[in-house]
Design a protein around this motif. Structure first.
Motif, PDB file in Angstrom:
ATOM      1  N   GLN A 385       0.668  -1.123  -0.067  1.00  0.00           N
ATOM      2  CA  GLN A 385       0.140  -0.018  -0.019  1.00  0.00           C
ATOM      3  C   GLN A 385       0.867   1.411   0.022  1.00  0.00           C
ATOM      4  OE1 GLN A 385      -3.246   0.048   2.556  1.00  0.00           O
ATOM      5  NE2 GLN A 385      -3.994  -2.256   2.300  1.00  0.00           N
ATOM      6  N   ALA A 386       2.101   1.166   0.689  1.00  0.00           N
ATOM      7  CA  ALA A 386       2.706   2.619   0.468  1.00  0.00           C
ATOM      8  C   ALA A 386       3.149   3.026  -0.800  1.00  0.00           C
ATOM      9  CB  ALA A 386       3.977   2.529   1.620  1.00  0.00           C
ATOM     10  N   GLU A 387       3.468   1.960  -1.389  1.00  0.00           N
ATOM     11  CA  GLU A 387       4.299   2.057  -2.742  1.00  0.00           C
ATOM     12  C   GLU A 387       2.905   2.617  -3.727  1.00  0.00           C
ATOM     13  OE1 GLU A 387       7.684   0.192  -4.950  1.00  0.00           O
ATOM     14  OE2 GLU A 387       5.966  -0.959  -5.605  1.00  0.00           O
ATOM     15  N   ARG A 388       1.636   1.893  -3.489  1.00  0.00           N
ATOM     16  CA  ARG A 388       0.547   1.981  -4.289  1.00  0.00           C
ATOM     17  C   ARG A 388       0.108   3.589  -3.990  1.00  0.00           C
ATOM     18  NH1 ARG A 388      -4.437  -0.321  -3.412  1.00  0.00           N
ATOM     19  NH2 ARG A 388      -4.615   0.594  -1.360  1.00  0.00           N
ATOM     20  N   ASN A 389       0.278   4.050  -2.714  1.00  0.00           N
ATOM     21  CA  ASN A 389      -0.564   5.173  -2.642  1.00  0.00           C
ATOM     22  C   ASN A 389       0.515   6.166  -3.132  1.00  0.00           C
ATOM     23  OD1 ASN A 389      -2.633   3.849  -1.062  1.00  0.00           O
ATOM     24  ND2 ASN A 389      -1.798   4.160   1.138  1.00  0.00           N
ATOM     25  N   ALA A 390       1.760   6.023  -3.006  1.00  0.00           N
ATOM     26  CA  ALA A 390       2.800   7.118  -3.274  1.00  0.00           C
ATOM     27  C   ALA A 390       2.571   7.228  -5.011  1.00  0.00           C
ATOM     28  CB  ALA A 390       3.994   6.621  -3.237  1.00  0.00           C
ATOM     29  N   LEU A 391       2.334   6.109  -5.593  1.00  0.00           N
ATOM     30  CA  LEU A 391       1.834   6.001  -7.075  1.00  0.00           C
ATOM     31  C   LEU A 391       0.838   6.760  -7.383  1.00  0.00           C
ATOM     32  CD1 LEU A 391       3.040   5.201  -9.977  1.00  0.00           C
ATOM     33  CD2 LEU A 391       1.720   3.187  -9.486  1.00  0.00           C
ATOM     34  N   MET A 392      -0.284   6.604  -6.666  1.00  0.00           N
ATOM     35  CA  MET A 392      -1.683   7.493  -6.766  1.00  0.00           C
ATOM     36  C   MET A 392      -1.290   8.972  -6.723  1.00  0.00           C
ATOM     37  SD  MET A 392      -4.245   5.425  -7.405  1.00  0.00           S
ATOM     38  CE  MET A 392      -2.651   4.465  -8.157  1.00  0.00           C
ATOM     39  N   LEU A 410     -12.635 -11.334 -12.599  1.00  0.00           N
ATOM     40  CA  LEU A 410     -13.894 -10.599 -12.509  1.00  0.00           C
ATOM     41  C   LEU A 410     -13.590  -9.199 -13.231  1.00  0.00           C
ATOM     42  CD1 LEU A 410     -14.476 -11.023  -8.720  1.00  0.00           C
ATOM     43  CD2 LEU A 410     -15.577 -12.229 -10.389  1.00  0.00           C
ATOM     44  N   THR A 411     -14.753  -8.685 -13.824  1.00  0.00           N
ATOM     45  CA  THR A 411     -14.528  -7.502 -14.312  1.00  0.00           C
ATOM     46  C   THR A 411     -14.707  -6.402 -12.920  1.00  0.00           C
ATOM     47  OG1 THR A 411     -15.307  -7.882 -16.375  1.00  0.00           O
ATOM     48  CG2 THR A 411     -15.578  -5.726 -15.759  1.00  0.00           C
ATOM     49  N   MET A 412     -13.822  -5.620 -12.923  1.00  0.00           N
ATOM     50  CA  MET A 412     -13.963  -4.729 -11.631  1.00  0.00           C
ATOM     51  C   MET A 412     -13.258  -3.258 -12.222  1.00  0.00           C
ATOM     52  SD  MET A 412     -12.767  -6.868  -8.387  1.00  0.00           S
ATOM     53  CE  MET A 412     -13.837  -6.169  -7.191  1.00  0.00           C
ATOM     54  N   VAL A 413     -14.291  -2.288 -12.332  1.00  0.00           N
ATOM     55  CA  VAL A 413     -14.012  -1.127 -12.960  1.00  0.00           C
ATOM     56  C   VAL A 413     -14.151  -0.245 -11.910  1.00  0.00           C
ATOM     57  CG1 VAL A 413     -14.684   0.632 -14.910  1.00  0.00           C
ATOM     58  CG2 VAL A 413     -14.823  -1.856 -15.133  1.00  0.00           C
ATOM     59  N   SER A 414     -13.139   0.633 -11.854  1.00  0.00           N
ATOM     60  CA  SER A 414     -12.926   1.506 -10.423  1.00  0.00           C
ATOM     61  C   SER A 414     -12.258   2.780 -10.855  1.00  0.00           C
ATOM     62  CB  SER A 414     -11.893   0.810  -9.420  1.00  0.00           C
ATOM     63  OG  SER A 414     -12.340  -0.391  -9.125  1.00  0.00           O
ATOM     64  N   ASP A 415     -12.745   4.058 -10.073  1.00  0.00           N
ATOM     65  CA  ASP A 415     -11.881   5.196  -9.725  1.00  0.00           C
ATOM     66  C   ASP A 415     -10.597   4.839  -8.946  1.00  0.00           C
ATOM     67  OD1 ASP A 415     -13.977   6.562 -11.200  1.00  0.00           O
ATOM     68  OD2 ASP A 415     -14.770   7.488  -9.420  1.00  0.00           O
ATOM     69  N   LEU A 416      -9.678   5.319  -9.400  1.00  0.00           N
ATOM     70  CA  LEU A 416      -8.215   5.353  -8.716  1.00  0.00           C
ATOM     71  C   LEU A 416      -8.271   6.591  -7.826  1.00  0.00           C
ATOM     72  CD1 LEU A 416      -5.766   3.996 -11.407  1.00  0.00           C
ATOM     73  CD2 LEU A 416      -6.853   2.837  -9.384  1.00  0.00           C
ATOM     74  N   LYS A 417      -8.267   6.454  -6.434  1.00  0.00           N
ATOM     75  CA  LYS A 417      -8.274   7.414  -5.493  1.00  0.00           C
ATOM     76  C   LYS A 417      -6.980   7.703  -4.772  1.00  0.00           C
ATOM     77  CE  LYS A 417     -11.845   8.426  -3.745  1.00  0.00           C
ATOM     78  NZ  LYS A 417     -12.991   9.336  -4.059  1.00  0.00           N
ATOM     79  N   ALA A 418      -6.816   9.074  -4.513  1.00  0.00           N
ATOM     80  CA  ALA A 418      -5.379   9.743  -4.164  1.00  0.00           C
ATOM     81  C   ALA A 418      -5.313   8.960  -2.652  1.00  0.00           C
ATOM     82  CB  ALA A 418      -5.434  11.034  -3.839  1.00  0.00           C
ATOM     83  N   ASP A 419      -6.362   8.558  -1.914  1.00  0.00           N
ATOM     84  CA  ASP A 419      -6.281   7.686  -0.475  1.00  0.00           C
ATOM     85  C   ASP A 419      -7.355   7.086  -0.471  1.00  0.00           C
ATOM     86  OD1 ASP A 419      -6.112   7.004   1.942  1.00  0.00           O
ATOM     87  OD2 ASP A 419      -5.931   9.090   2.884  1.00  0.00           O
ATOM     88  N   PHE A 420      -7.502   5.728  -0.577  1.00  0.00           N
ATOM     89  CA  PHE A 420      -8.568   4.805  -0.540  1.00  0.00           C
ATOM     90  C   PHE A 420      -9.211   4.816   0.836  1.00  0.00           C
ATOM     91  CE2 PHE A 420      -6.419   3.183  -4.453  1.00  0.00           C
ATOM     92  CZ  PHE A 420      -7.358   3.321  -5.141  1.00  0.00           C
ATOM     93  N   ALA A 421      -8.384   5.090   1.966  1.00  0.00           N
ATOM     94  CA  ALA A 421      -8.922   5.181   3.349  1.00  0.00           C
ATOM     95  C   ALA A 421      -9.952   6.258   3.429  1.00  0.00           C
ATOM     96  CB  ALA A 421      -7.694   5.314   4.246  1.00  0.00           C
ATOM     97  N   ASP A 422      -9.729   7.378   2.382  1.00  0.00           N
ATOM     98  CA  ASP A 422     -10.777   8.497   2.579  1.00  0.00           C
ATOM     99  C   ASP A 422     -11.691   8.626   1.470  1.00  0.00           C
ATOM    100  OD1 ASP A 422     -12.072  10.919   2.792  1.00  0.00           O
ATOM    101  OD2 ASP A 422     -10.377  12.242   2.714  1.00  0.00           O
ATOM    102  N   PRO A 423     -12.924   8.172   1.421  1.00  0.00           N
ATOM    103  CA  PRO A 423     -13.798   8.076   0.298  1.00  0.00           C
ATOM    104  C   PRO A 423     -13.966   9.415  -0.410  1.00  0.00           C
ATOM    105  CG  PRO A 423     -14.657   6.919   2.019  1.00  0.00           C
ATOM    106  CD  PRO A 423     -13.365   7.471   2.722  1.00  0.00           C
TER     107      PRO A 423
END
Length: 516
Positions: A385-392, A410-423
């Motif tokens: 997650q640290a690397e993923r969040n930095a990439l975001m 599965l098909t899973m289509v998503s928005d990419l968020k700056a912080d997934f802990a904060d909707p």
């Protein structure tokens, strides 16, 4: 990205036809006397078909492998074989533009990789091979647009996860009719599982592959699927691998079950698996393996319309976490330092309207826990997650980033968020997790929604989820990306009509994705 080749490897690449420059344009077909001097080959030397890949504005790789007995090591004599190749502007080869001769070597499974140079940008070409007087099937390919081209559009098909035993590769029949400009395959081309007596189609062999011959036989079996073969012959592919091309959930040189595979044994398995992968994929000489290592991350530009960054999320990653604390450990890496620097440099310096990232593993968060608390898949980016969040955070400064992914079945289509802990955090991009071609077979849709729909409130960034088999199709223009989710009625039969399950769109300059 890659170091200099050793002298011996350079000799192999040149002899095999993997490295060919402008001089290839002046090579001629073998004279009849030279062809007659070589002993004849068995019938069916082109049983594995033809393919092309990694298109550039002036070049494309064309591929074949001589294998008259595909499931028994190939069935070729233990000697080098001359293979003629030809590229033309028309399907009848009345307008040839490049010809040459490559050497198919037994050390590399008699595979042929020709990097055909001197082509014109944004053009369709046809190609074929000849060995021992026998002609291969004809393939069609296409070069990338001119580097400075700003207009036009590109149709990209996204595929992954094709388990021979779970079903037929039926989605490719529909993909063929949709006529994509390029196919992006993001992992699990084969599965290393042992044969199952109850499978729809049974894997060859008697167990999991470990040796080079065993991996060759497994790839050859998959290549005999007629729908897969037809799609390879119809358009250039850009490929990368995930875990099942080697061993489920491996990380670097660490197997899934280290108590059962010693380090030396797994290194030998990696060496065999990577060589067989190279032998069966239409990739450049940069991907010739060096023992248990293979260069797979790379970048392809399609004019100024889009840049495609192809990741390798297996060779450089830390071993998977086993709990939430490990998933949040800042030392955990999916990409490794060199690949991460390469990716960020390519994104920030990109001249393209769209910046696509091919990631084998889902990048958006998957919270499996209904209600308070978090439960993640640690093999995916949630385990790093640290690397993923930095990439975001970096995505916020990148023009139109879109991630194309596989793995999940599965098909899973998503928005990419700056912080997934904060909707309420900013949307910084979009991700399309393509479903599987056949892995998982025909899934119970009612059971899927019973399990997954309750998780939707805990994952508000999900825009669309589905459990059908199939693929995604993207029509990419300057103003937006129009995505279509296509699915056959069944993969338990070789042929089945497909339909559209959903249409989605990403608008240029507006991060995120929406249903239309």
């Amino acid at each position: 990205m890659t170091g200099a080749f050793s002298r011996d490897r350079r000799r192999f690449l040149t002899a095999s036809g993997a490295v060919l420059g402008a001089a290839a344009a002046t090579q001629l077909w073998l004279p009849a006397a030279a062809r007659a001097a070589e002993p004849p080959l068995p019938e069916g030397v082109f049983a594995l078909g033809v393919a092309s890949g990694d298109p550039l504005p002036d070049a494309v790789v064309i591929w074949t492998r001589l294998a008259p007995d595909p499931l028994a090591g190939g069935g070729m004599p233990d000697r080098a074989v001359s293979v003629e190749w030809e590229v033309a502007e028309d399907a009848r080869f009345r307008k040839p533009v490049r010809r040459g001769v490559a050497r198919a070597l037994p050390a590399y499974g008699h595979s042929v990789h020709v990097d055909v140079r001197g082509l014109r940008p944004g053009r369709a070409y046809w190609y074929r091979f000849r060995a021992s007087g026998r002609l291969s099937p004809v393939g069609r390919t296409r070069t990338a647009p001119h580097p400075h081209s700003r207009g036009g559009s590109l149709r990209v098909a996204l595929a992954s996860c094709q388990n021979w035993q779970n079903g037929y590769f039926t989605p490719y029949a529909d993909m063929l009719g949709q006529d994509p400009d390029v196919v992006l395959f993001v992992g699990d081309y084969i599965y290393e599982s042992a044969p199952s007596a109850t499978a729809v189609r049974r894997h060859e062999g008697t167990g999991e592959p470990y040796s080079l011959v065993e991996y060759r036989n497994r790839y050859a079996q998959y290549r005999t699927d007629p729908h897969l073969a037809a799609m390879h012959a119809a358009a250039p592919w850009v490929v990368t691998f995930d875990d099942h091309e080697v061993d489920n959930d491996f990380a670097g040189e660490i197997p899934q079950d280290p108590a059962k595979q010693t380090h030396d044994a797994f290194v030998a398995r990696l060496t065999a698996a990577y060589q067989a992968y190279y032998e069966h994929m239409p990739v450049r000489a940069t991907a010739v393996p060096d023992g248990p290592h293979i260069q797979m991350y790379r970048r392809l530009d399609f004019g100024r319309l889009l840049r495609l960054n192809v990741l390798d999320t297996r060779q450089f990653r830390s071993d998977q976490a086993t709990g939430q604390a490990g998933a949040e450990d800042p030392s955990m890496t999916m990409l490794g330092a060199a690949q991460k620097e390469w990716l960020l440099d390519g994104l920030h310096r990109s001249p393209a309207r769209w910046n696509l990232i091919a990631s084998q593993i889902m990048m958006a968060e998957t919270d499996l826990q209904v209600g308070p608390g978090k439960l993640w898949y640690y093999d995916a980016w949630d385990g790093y997650q640290a690397e993923r969040n930095a990439l975001m955070g970096e995505f916020a400064r990148v023009r139109n980033p879109v991630v194309l992914t596989g793995d999940r079945h599965l098909t899973m289509v998503s928005d990419l968020k700056a912080d997934f802990a904060d909707p309420d955090s900013d949307v910084v991009g979009a991700e399309f997790v393509g479903t599987s071609v056949s892995s998982g077979g025909d899934q119970d849709q009612t059971a899927f929604h019973t399990e997954w729909d309750p998780r939707m409130p805990d994952n508000p960034h999900w825009k669309f989820i589905d459990a059908h088999r199939g693929y995604h199709l993207f029509d990419i223009g300057r103003d937006g990306v129009d995505a279509t989710v296509r699915a056959p009625g069944t993969v338990l039969q070789p042929d089945s009509a497909s339909s559209t399950l959903a249409r989605l769109r990403v608008d240029a300059g507006k991060p995120g994705v929406r249903l239309v």
